[in-house]
Design a protein around this motif. Structure first.
Motif, PDB file in Angstrom:
ATOM      1  N   VAL A  15       0.856  -1.187   0.000  1.00  0.00           N
ATOM      2  CA  VAL A  15       0.000   0.000   0.000  1.00  0.00           C
ATOM      3  C   VAL A  15       0.893   1.237   0.000  1.00  0.00           C
ATOM      4  CG1 VAL A  15      -1.841   1.252   1.180  1.00  0.00           C
ATOM      5  CG2 VAL A  15      -1.763  -1.254   1.298  1.00  0.00           C
ATOM      6  N   HIS A  16       0.730   2.074  -1.019  1.00  0.00           N
ATOM      7  CA  HIS A  16       1.514   3.307  -1.130  1.00  0.00           C
ATOM      8  C   HIS A  16       0.596   4.491  -1.390  1.00  0.00           C
ATOM      9  CE1 HIS A  16       5.657   1.948  -0.784  1.00  0.00           C
ATOM     10  NE2 HIS A  16       5.322   0.869  -1.472  1.00  0.00           N
ATOM     11  N   SER A  17       1.048   5.665  -1.002  1.00  0.00           N
ATOM     12  CA  SER A  17       0.193   6.844  -1.042  1.00  0.00           C
ATOM     13  C   SER A  17       0.097   7.491  -2.417  1.00  0.00           C
ATOM     14  CB  SER A  17       0.693   7.890  -0.030  1.00  0.00           C
ATOM     15  OG  SER A  17       0.593   7.393   1.273  1.00  0.00           O
ATOM     16  N   HIS A  18       1.228   7.639  -3.095  1.00  0.00           N
ATOM     17  CA  HIS A  18       1.280   8.368  -4.369  1.00  0.00           C
ATOM     18  C   HIS A  18       2.131   7.591  -5.369  1.00  0.00           C
ATOM     19  CE1 HIS A  18       1.579  11.267  -0.902  1.00  0.00           C
ATOM     20  NE2 HIS A  18       0.423  11.648  -1.413  1.00  0.00           N
ATOM     21  N   PRO A  19       1.917   7.798  -6.658  1.00  0.00           N
ATOM     22  CA  PRO A  19       2.847   7.249  -7.644  1.00  0.00           C
ATOM     23  C   PRO A  19       4.264   7.779  -7.351  1.00  0.00           C
ATOM     24  CG  PRO A  19       0.861   8.060  -8.723  1.00  0.00           C
ATOM     25  CD  PRO A  19       0.790   8.532  -7.301  1.00  0.00           C
ATOM     26  N   ASP A  20       5.220   6.950  -7.378  1.00  0.00           N
ATOM     27  CA  ASP A  20       6.659   7.076  -7.117  1.00  0.00           C
ATOM     28  C   ASP A  20       7.043   6.537  -5.755  1.00  0.00           C
ATOM     29  OD1 ASP A  20       6.361   9.191  -5.214  1.00  0.00           O
ATOM     30  OD2 ASP A  20       7.496  10.627  -6.388  1.00  0.00           O
ATOM     31  N   ASP A  21       6.117   6.576  -4.768  1.00  0.00           N
ATOM     32  CA  ASP A  21       6.442   6.025  -3.446  1.00  0.00           C
ATOM     33  C   ASP A  21       6.789   4.542  -3.532  1.00  0.00           C
ATOM     34  OD1 ASP A  21       5.963   8.430  -2.064  1.00  0.00           O
ATOM     35  OD2 ASP A  21       3.815   8.010  -1.940  1.00  0.00           O
ATOM     36  N   GLU A  22       6.093   3.832  -4.403  1.00  0.00           N
ATOM     37  CA  GLU A  22       6.327   2.380  -4.506  1.00  0.00           C
ATOM     38  C   GLU A  22       7.744   2.068  -4.958  1.00  0.00           C
ATOM     39  OE1 GLU A  22       6.278   3.587  -8.466  1.00  0.00           O
ATOM     40  OE2 GLU A  22       4.761   4.109  -6.983  1.00  0.00           O
ATOM     41  N   THR A  23       8.301   2.931  -5.800  1.00  0.00           N
ATOM     42  CA  THR A  23       9.635   2.685  -6.326  1.00  0.00           C
ATOM     43  C   THR A  23      10.712   3.166  -5.370  1.00  0.00           C
ATOM     44  OG1 THR A  23       8.833   2.851  -8.604  1.00  0.00           O
ATOM     45  CG2 THR A  23      11.187   3.143  -8.254  1.00  0.00           C
ATOM     46  N   ILE A  24      10.524   4.332  -4.776  1.00  0.00           N
ATOM     47  CA  ILE A  24      11.543   4.909  -3.908  1.00  0.00           C
ATOM     48  C   ILE A  24      11.846   3.982  -2.737  1.00  0.00           C
ATOM     49  CG2 ILE A  24      12.026   6.802  -2.308  1.00  0.00           C
ATOM     50  CD1 ILE A  24      10.434   8.628  -4.219  1.00  0.00           C
ATOM     51  N   THR A  25      10.818   3.461  -2.092  1.00  0.00           N
ATOM     52  CA  THR A  25      11.061   2.679  -0.878  1.00  0.00           C
ATOM     53  C   THR A  25      11.035   1.171  -1.092  1.00  0.00           C
ATOM     54  OG1 THR A  25       8.715   2.816  -0.276  1.00  0.00           O
ATOM     55  CG2 THR A  25      10.180   4.490   0.628  1.00  0.00           C
ATOM     56  N   ASN A 129     -13.098  12.491   7.756  1.00  0.00           N
ATOM     57  CA  ASN A 129     -14.368  11.834   7.426  1.00  0.00           C
ATOM     58  C   ASN A 129     -14.255  10.815   6.299  1.00  0.00           C
ATOM     59  OD1 ASN A 129     -14.001  13.528   5.261  1.00  0.00           O
ATOM     60  ND2 ASN A 129     -15.977  14.552   5.419  1.00  0.00           N
ATOM     61  N   GLN A 130     -13.040  10.582   5.794  1.00  0.00           N
ATOM     62  CA  GLN A 130     -12.832   9.623   4.707  1.00  0.00           C
ATOM     63  C   GLN A 130     -12.257   8.295   5.199  1.00  0.00           C
ATOM     64  OE1 GLN A 130     -13.769  10.262   1.474  1.00  0.00           O
ATOM     65  NE2 GLN A 130     -14.596  12.184   2.274  1.00  0.00           N
ATOM     66  N   ARG A 131     -11.829   8.233   6.443  1.00  0.00           N
ATOM     67  CA  ARG A 131     -11.077   7.074   6.924  1.00  0.00           C
ATOM     68  C   ARG A 131     -11.869   5.758   6.804  1.00  0.00           C
ATOM     69  NH1 ARG A 131     -10.000   8.938  11.333  1.00  0.00           N
ATOM     70  NH2 ARG A 131      -7.809   9.530  11.200  1.00  0.00           N
ATOM     71  N   ALA A 132     -13.110   5.769   7.232  1.00  0.00           N
ATOM     72  CA  ALA A 132     -13.887   4.520   7.238  1.00  0.00           C
ATOM     73  C   ALA A 132     -14.073   3.984   5.825  1.00  0.00           C
ATOM     74  CB  ALA A 132     -15.240   4.747   7.909  1.00  0.00           C
ATOM     75  N   ALA A 133     -14.360   4.866   4.871  1.00  0.00           N
ATOM     76  CA  ALA A 133     -14.541   4.424   3.491  1.00  0.00           C
ATOM     77  C   ALA A 133     -13.239   3.886   2.915  1.00  0.00           C
ATOM     78  CB  ALA A 133     -15.067   5.573   2.634  1.00  0.00           C
ATOM     79  N   GLN A 134     -12.125   4.468   3.309  1.00  0.00           N
ATOM     80  CA  GLN A 134     -10.826   4.002   2.819  1.00  0.00           C
ATOM     81  C   GLN A 134     -10.493   2.616   3.374  1.00  0.00           C
ATOM     82  OE1 GLN A 134      -8.631   7.331   4.298  1.00  0.00           O
ATOM     83  NE2 GLN A 134      -9.171   8.652   2.571  1.00  0.00           N
ATOM     84  N   HIS A 164       0.735   9.587   3.863  1.00  0.00           N
ATOM     85  CA  HIS A 164       1.461   8.397   4.303  1.00  0.00           C
ATOM     86  C   HIS A 164       0.964   7.955   5.681  1.00  0.00           C
ATOM     87  CE1 HIS A 164       5.062   8.243   1.417  1.00  0.00           C
ATOM     88  NE2 HIS A 164       4.241   9.156   0.938  1.00  0.00           N
ATOM     89  N   VAL A 165       0.720   8.936   6.538  1.00  0.00           N
ATOM     90  CA  VAL A 165       0.194   8.603   7.864  1.00  0.00           C
ATOM     91  C   VAL A 165      -1.174   7.931   7.726  1.00  0.00           C
ATOM     92  CG1 VAL A 165      -0.584   9.548  10.065  1.00  0.00           C
ATOM     93  CG2 VAL A 165       1.502  10.438   8.991  1.00  0.00           C
ATOM     94  N   ARG A 166      -2.047   8.472   6.868  1.00  0.00           N
ATOM     95  CA  ARG A 166      -3.351   7.861   6.664  1.00  0.00           C
ATOM     96  C   ARG A 166      -3.208   6.469   6.043  1.00  0.00           C
ATOM     97  NH1 ARG A 166      -8.415   9.663   6.307  1.00  0.00           N
ATOM     98  NH2 ARG A 166      -7.757  10.634   8.266  1.00  0.00           N
ATOM     99  N   ALA A 167      -2.294   6.315   5.097  1.00  0.00           N
ATOM    100  CA  ALA A 167      -2.086   4.990   4.498  1.00  0.00           C
ATOM    101  C   ALA A 167      -1.682   3.985   5.567  1.00  0.00           C
ATOM    102  CB  ALA A 167      -1.035   5.066   3.397  1.00  0.00           C
ATOM    103  N   HIS A 168      -0.837   4.411   6.494  1.00  0.00           N
ATOM    104  CA  HIS A 168      -0.483   3.533   7.611  1.00  0.00           C
ATOM    105  C   HIS A 168      -1.723   3.134   8.396  1.00  0.00           C
ATOM    106  CE1 HIS A 168       1.131   2.140  11.444  1.00  0.00           C
ATOM    107  NE2 HIS A 168       0.361   3.041  12.020  1.00  0.00           N
ATOM    108  N   GLU A 169      -2.549   4.101   8.726  1.00  0.00           N
ATOM    109  CA  GLU A 169      -3.721   3.833   9.561  1.00  0.00           C
ATOM    110  C   GLU A 169      -4.666   2.830   8.913  1.00  0.00           C
ATOM    111  OE1 GLU A 169      -3.822   8.352  11.500  1.00  0.00           O
ATOM    112  OE2 GLU A 169      -5.297   7.744   9.998  1.00  0.00           O
ATOM    113  N   ILE A 170      -4.952   3.033   7.627  1.00  0.00           N
ATOM    114  CA  ILE A 170      -5.924   2.151   6.985  1.00  0.00           C
ATOM    115  C   ILE A 170      -5.319   0.789   6.681  1.00  0.00           C
ATOM    116  CG2 ILE A 170      -7.142   4.156   6.037  1.00  0.00           C
ATOM    117  CD1 ILE A 170      -6.115   3.300   3.259  1.00  0.00           C
ATOM    118  N   THR A 171      -4.014   0.742   6.429  1.00  0.00           N
ATOM    119  CA  THR A 171      -3.361  -0.548   6.188  1.00  0.00           C
ATOM    120  C   THR A 171      -3.416  -1.409   7.446  1.00  0.00           C
ATOM    121  OG1 THR A 171      -1.873   0.412   4.539  1.00  0.00           O
ATOM    122  CG2 THR A 171      -1.213  -1.681   5.518  1.00  0.00           C
TER     123      THR A 171
END
Length: 304
Positions: A15-25, A129-134, A164-171
């Motif tokens: 799970v990554h937040s934006h295009p390019d994050d997947e490659t960098i890390t 207000n988007q967390r639950a849907a995510q 990134h913080v939100r991606a952590h939370e929902i993951t």
């Protein structure tokens, strides 16, 4: 009726937040496991990166404060990076454009923080207000893919970006509720590796490095004892470099003279960072507790 395709024995989802994050890390890790015919790799990207800056002057008109077309352009960059990594299963959380890059406030070096709430777009990924849907959208993907291994970010999101913080939370929330998930990892950068990478770049300006070299306190690092898993991606380095170059609006890669071993990239802030030959992770329990292991394979201990 043809038989459904055989499900790979080992299944990895990132799970990554934006295009390019997947490659960098995790670009080397993706390339390593995507090359294994008995391992499937699924990438979930949460936004299109609409609020990014642009490294290429002739494309500066794509930014959010101008034509606001950067997100669509970055879909193409992500496709190019995926091709370089041999990644075939990539998905946008909730569909392309469902949630929008929240933007960030820049701190020291590459560190970041959330912008004021009143500046957020109604569809901002980090909106409360988007967390639950995510979580529900990610849970749906997890149910379909049934990965044994899930990779996300640590609680700080690596460098503080609110998406990134939100991606952590929902993951963490979605993985905890998915019965088939056996292991959850945070992608991290250990202090010793980052320091060694910066040391390798010492004197690179004499070889044509066009940016200033980062200082250790400008880069997101974790204590070395937070690292449980180190994946050697040196054999995948060429694929990772090609994938980094595919994200041309966001970053530039610099390769030193042949035999020098010097390799760096810079984002739009033009601060040189090392490209590491090992990608590191923290294996955690459901509540985020570090599990005391030492591994070189994300699938260690998984037999089915």
């Amino acid at each position: 009726m043809p038989a459904p395709p055989r499900r790979a024995r080992r299944r990895l989802l990132l799970v990554h937040s934006h295009p390019d994050d997947e490659t960098i890390t995790t670009g080397g890790t993706i390339a390593r496991y995507a090359a294994d015919p008995d391992t499937s790799v699924t990438l979930v990207t949460c936004t299109l990166g609409e609020r990014g800056e642009v490294m290429v002057p002739e494309l500066a008109g794509l930014t959010a404060d101008q034509a606001d077309q950067l997100g669509g352009y970055r879909i193409g960059e992500l496709a190019g990076a995926a091709a370089a990594l041999r990644l075939t299963d990539r998905r946008f959380l909730g569909g392309a454009g469902r949630w929008r890059d929240s933007g960030m406030v820049t701190l020291e070096g590459v560190l970041a923080a959330a912008p004021p709430a009143e500046q957020l777009h109604p569809r901002a990924f980090c909106a409360d207000n988007q967390r639950a849907a995510q979580i529900a959208a990610l849970a749906e993907i997890l149910a379909e893919v049934a990965p044994q291994v899930v990779v996300g970010y640590d609680p700080s999101g690596g460098y503080g970006h609110p998406d990134h913080v939100r991606a952590h939370e929902i993951t963490m929330a979605a993985a905890a509720a998915a019965p088939g998930v056996r292991k959850v990892y945070w992608t991290v950068a250990p202090t010793a590796d980052v320091s060694a990478g910066l040391d390798e770049l010492a004197g690179a300006a004499e070889h044509g490095l066009p940016w200033r070299l980062a200082s250790p306190n400008e880069l997101p690092c974790v204590p070395d004892d937070m690292v449980t898993t180190r994946v050697d991606v040196a054999p995948q380095l060429d694929a990772k470099i090609a994938a980094l170059r595919a994200h041309a609006t966001q970053l530039t890669v610099w390769v030193g003279p042949p035999g020098s071993g010097k390799l760096a990239y810079a984002l739009t802030n033009e601060i040189a960072q090392p490209v590491l030959r090992t990608e590191s992770y923290t294996l955690v329990g459901a509540a985020g507790s570090v599990r005391p292991v030492r591994e070189t394979d994300l699938f260690d201990g998984i037999e089915d």
